[in-house]
Enzyme design. Structure first.
Site, PDB file in Angstrom:
ATOM      1  N   HIS A  18       3.215   0.118  -7.440  1.00 19.56           N
ATOM      2  CA  HIS A  18       3.106  -1.336  -7.572  1.00 19.56           C
ATOM      3  C   HIS A  18       1.765  -1.793  -6.990  1.00 19.56           C
ATOM      4  CE1 HIS A  18       3.961  -1.698  -3.317  1.00 19.56           C
ATOM      5  NE2 HIS A  18       5.128  -1.076  -3.456  1.00 19.56           N
ATOM      6  N   HIS A  21       0.321  -0.645  -3.644  1.00 18.14           N
ATOM      7  CA  HIS A  21      -0.334   0.661  -3.548  1.00 18.14           C
ATOM      8  C   HIS A  21      -1.811   0.561  -3.931  1.00 18.14           C
ATOM      9  CE1 HIS A  21       3.957   2.027  -4.344  1.00 18.14           C
ATOM     10  NE2 HIS A  21       3.678   2.563  -3.173  1.00 18.14           N
ATOM     11  N   CYS A 125      17.643   5.307   9.329  1.00 22.06           N
ATOM     12  CA  CYS A 125      17.354   4.517   8.124  1.00 22.06           C
ATOM     13  C   CYS A 125      16.759   5.446   7.083  1.00 22.06           C
ATOM     14  CB  CYS A 125      16.381   3.373   8.412  1.00 22.06           C
ATOM     15  SG  CYS A 125      15.875   2.526   6.885  1.00 22.06           S
ATOM     16  N   CYS A 128      13.279   4.368   5.771  1.00 20.83           N
ATOM     17  CA  CYS A 128      12.157   4.746   6.638  1.00 20.83           C
ATOM     18  C   CYS A 128      12.102   6.245   6.876  1.00 20.83           C
ATOM     19  CB  CYS A 128      12.277   4.076   8.000  1.00 20.83           C
ATOM     20  SG  CYS A 128      12.153   2.295   7.978  1.00 20.83           S
ATOM     21  N   CYS A 142      17.451  -2.357  10.200  1.00 20.85           N
ATOM     22  CA  CYS A 142      16.108  -1.792  10.167  1.00 20.85           C
ATOM     23  C   CYS A 142      15.069  -2.903  10.065  1.00 20.85           C
ATOM     24  CB  CYS A 142      15.964  -0.856   8.967  1.00 20.85           C
ATOM     25  SG  CYS A 142      14.251  -0.412   8.639  1.00 20.85           S
ATOM     26  N   HIS A 145      13.437  -2.636   6.489  1.00 25.87           N
ATOM     27  CA  HIS A 145      14.244  -2.742   5.277  1.00 25.87           C
ATOM     28  C   HIS A 145      15.357  -3.766   5.345  1.00 25.87           C
ATOM     29  CE1 HIS A 145      12.367   1.247   4.873  1.00 25.87           C
ATOM     30  NE2 HIS A 145      12.322   0.922   3.614  1.00 25.87           N
ATOM     31  N   LYS A 303       8.623 -10.536  -1.213  1.00 30.73           N
ATOM     32  CA  LYS A 303       8.283  -9.202  -0.747  1.00 30.73           C
ATOM     33  C   LYS A 303       8.359  -8.234  -1.929  1.00 30.73           C
ATOM     34  CE  LYS A 303       9.570  -5.826   2.735  1.00 30.73           C
ATOM     35  NZ  LYS A 303      10.294  -5.543   3.958  1.00 30.73           N
ATOM     36  N   LYS A 306      10.358  -2.240  -1.478  1.00 27.38           N
ATOM     37  CA  LYS A 306       9.905  -0.888  -1.164  1.00 27.38           C
ATOM     38  C   LYS A 306      10.419   0.104  -2.191  1.00 27.38           C
ATOM     39  CE  LYS A 306       8.632   0.259   2.811  1.00 27.38           C
ATOM     40  NZ  LYS A 306       7.357   0.546   3.440  1.00 27.38           N
TER      41      LYS A 306
HETATM   42 ZN   LIG Z   1      14.057   1.280   7.211  1.00 29.23          ZN
END
Ligand SMILES: [Zn+2]
Length: 599
Positions: A18, A21, A125, A128, A142, A145, A303, A306
């Site tokens: 995306h 990056h 998590c 992560c 987290c 996240h 956001k 992720k």
């Molecule tokens: Zn996380």
């Protein structure tokens, strides 16, 4: 010559790339191109983290085999090199690159005095891929996240991070390991002062679905993906391999006196500024010299997920940088990222902002300037270079002359400070000053034969303006390789000693894209208009120039131009940057080997 090694992080490939990056890749590319131009030998490395557990989970969710899924997404990351005109020298894929696994194994063995096995229960998590202490969570979730970590109990290998607090602190406070911006440096010092707990560096192989690198001598465990991934910065240099590859590449880029610079996002600061340096110290290696941390992009105020699944407003692919570059040109994407993303703080991306920025500055500000100057030299001087001003330096051009003189140093200082917005602003002041100078000097009046005409002053004005355009062609190269090459071509006389006829250096993007949905430049059929390039259309006053240059360029032309842009990059880089890998020609590959080092 200074050896400068510049890396991006290697993203996990649980989804396609995306726009977030693209930010890090473009920033790294600017540094690489800039340092090459300064005469450094440069190695710019990117890659993908194939071994992440979340890749395994995402493949399962997609109903695909892990290998197929990982390969497909990793290819999309590799393709960003061409799409964004990145001068990548090496692209490492951790699951496929034959250099990687032996390097990780050697790294593990070198750390073995600091490794031990123990039973551990903690909150994990998966997003992560790390354990969290309860105090590190936000409302039990987290901090990255917003998800609740799961309780995991297992026997793992641990790394004695606690031993390295003092040497890490020393490296950072003395500046031997520079961390920018300062707030991130302080954040790292805070982590260290808060106490460094040993961290787990392996996972049971069955929880990882058999994916990953087995722990040397303990095949029931796989190396923790962060340990694995961080090693890429040296495994791609031949670390842990026998023979001349290690001697040459590793010694030149890591063990030598040069620069070793990592670019990364704020979410992975702890891994790069605490774990990684500790791993290097434990294995008897040098530390990186610089760590530059960027903040995040949001998209349309949201956001960027992720997982990559949350592309707002445009559905799948809407924020894929390769698609954006295909529609708007690599330089338009690069320009937005460099010009609008602050050194500190998040930035919000929309296609409309990208288009507005490119049209206002690259098509109007820069494109108009170069076009006006070349057109006027064509019309008033038959394309011959005006004599250099000498004593007759164009009066009223002092500010422009200063902007040209200072741009190189200002760009260097800004990039040394990883401030891409300030660097582009320094170049941009030339455009602003030059356009202002044209309007004040009014060359079309100086060109008159009657009253108001002044041929000598016209020469001086045109010479100064052409000089400014040449400086722009040079100074923009690290930022906008394709556009800079076109500017330089416009300022370079042919075999007949004449400048080429005026051609657009940046084509205006479709105006309507501003109101179109994300990546919806093709939402409507753009109106077809002719491009005027004949000598008869050479403008001689600002309004006419505007009329020529403000032509809306149809999307088809922009698309057709993309391959040419790559070719021009190649030509340009070949001329100026013997170390550069021409954009569009790099071959991100698993086994690029060390040929790329030979520059
Ligand atoms: Zn996380």
């Amino acid at each position: 010559m200074t050896a400068t090694y510049i890396t991006t992080t290697i993203p996990y490939v649980n989804a396609r790339p995306h726009i977030g990056h693209a930010l890090e890749l473009v920033q790294a590319d600017v540094l690489a191109r800039y340092h090459r131009r300064c005469g450094d030998t440069v190695r710019f490395q990117a890659g993908t983290d194939d071994n992440a557990l979340k890749n395994v989970l995402a493949a399962g969710a997609a109903g695909l085999g892990v290998r197929e899924f990982v390969d497909r997404n990793a290819e999309a990351f590799g393709a960003l090199g061409g799409a964004l005109s990145l001068s990548v020298d090496d692209f490492i894929r951790t699951s496929r690159d034959p250099r990687h696994r032996p390097g990780v194994e050697a790294f593990w063995r070198a750390c073995s005095p600091d490794l031990y096995r123990r039973q551990y229960t903690g909150l994990y998590c998966t997003g992560c891929e790390q354990f969290y202490r309860p105090a590190e969570l936000r409302d039990g979730r987290c901090p990255e996240h917003g998800t609740e970590p799961e309780q995991v109990s297992e026997e793992n290998w641990f790394f004695r991070l606690s031993r390295y607090a003092a040497p890490l602190r020393e490296a950072i406070t003395t500046g031997r390991l520079r961390i920018e911006p300062a707030a991130r440096r302080n954040e790292v010092l805070g982590l260290i002062d808060g106490g460094l707990a040993d961290f787990s560096v392996s996972r049971p192989a069955d929880r990882a679905g058999g994916w990953g690198i087995p722990v040397p001598g303990d095949p029931g465990q796989v190396v923790y993906v962060w340990f694995d991934a961080l090693c890429n910065y040296v495994t791609a240099l031949g670390y842990g391999q026998d023979g001349p590859a290690r001697d040459e590449a590793y010694r030149r880029w890591w063990a030598g006196p040069g620069n070793r610079v990592h670019l990364l996002g704020k979410g992975v600061l702890r891994f790069h500024a605490v774990y990684w340096p500790a791993m290097l110290l434990a294995s008897g290696q040098q530390l990186p010299t610089g760590i530059f941390v960027h903040d995040y992009l949001t998209a349309g105020g949201r956001k960027i997920s992720k997982s990559g699944a949350g592309s707002p407003a445009g559905g799948p692919g809407a924020l894929e940088p390769a698609a954006l570059a295909a529609e708007c040109g690599a330089d338009a994407v690069r320009w937005w990222l460099l010009r609008e993303v602050p050194r500190v703080g998040d930035a919000d991306f929309t296609v409309a902002r990208l288009v507005a920025r490119a049209d206002d500055e690259l098509a109007n500000g820069l494109g108009n300037l170069v076009n006006r100057v070349v057109a006027m030299i064509g019309r008033y001087r038959d394309g011959q270079l005006p004599p250099a001003p000498g004593h007759h330096a164009a009066s009223g051009g002092d500010r422009l002359a200063a902007a040209c003189r200072q741009a190189g140093d200002a760009v260097g200082a800004a990039l040394e400070n990883f401030d891409f917005r300030q660097a582009t602003a320094a170049v941009w002041s030339i455009v602003d000053e030059a356009n202002g100078f044209v309007n004040r000097a009014r060359p079309w009046e100086l060109a008159r034969t009657g009253p108001g005409g002044d041929s000598r002053r016209l020469d001086a004005v045109l010479a100064q303006l052409l000089g400014a355009c040449s400086v722009l062609g040079r100074e923009l190269t690290p930022f906008l390789p394709g556009t800079a090459a076109r500017v330089t071509a416009q300022c370079t006389p042919g075999a007949d000693g004449r400048l080429p006829g005026p051609r657009p250096v940046f084509r205006r993007l479709a105006q309507r894209a501003r109101s179109a949905p994300a990546a919806g430049l093709d939402a409507e059929e753009p109106q077809q208009e002719q491009q005027h390039e004949g000598a008869d259309d050479r403008p001689d006053d600002p309004d006419q120039v505007e009329a020529v240059n403000a032509e809306r360029v149809v999307l088809d032309e922009v698309l057709q131009e993309t391959p040419d842009e790559g070719a021009e990059n190649a030509q340009h880089d070949g001329a100026e940057d013997p170390d550069g890998v021409p954009a569009g020609q790099e071959q991100p590959s698993d086994s690029a080997g060390d040929e790329a080092d030979d520059n």
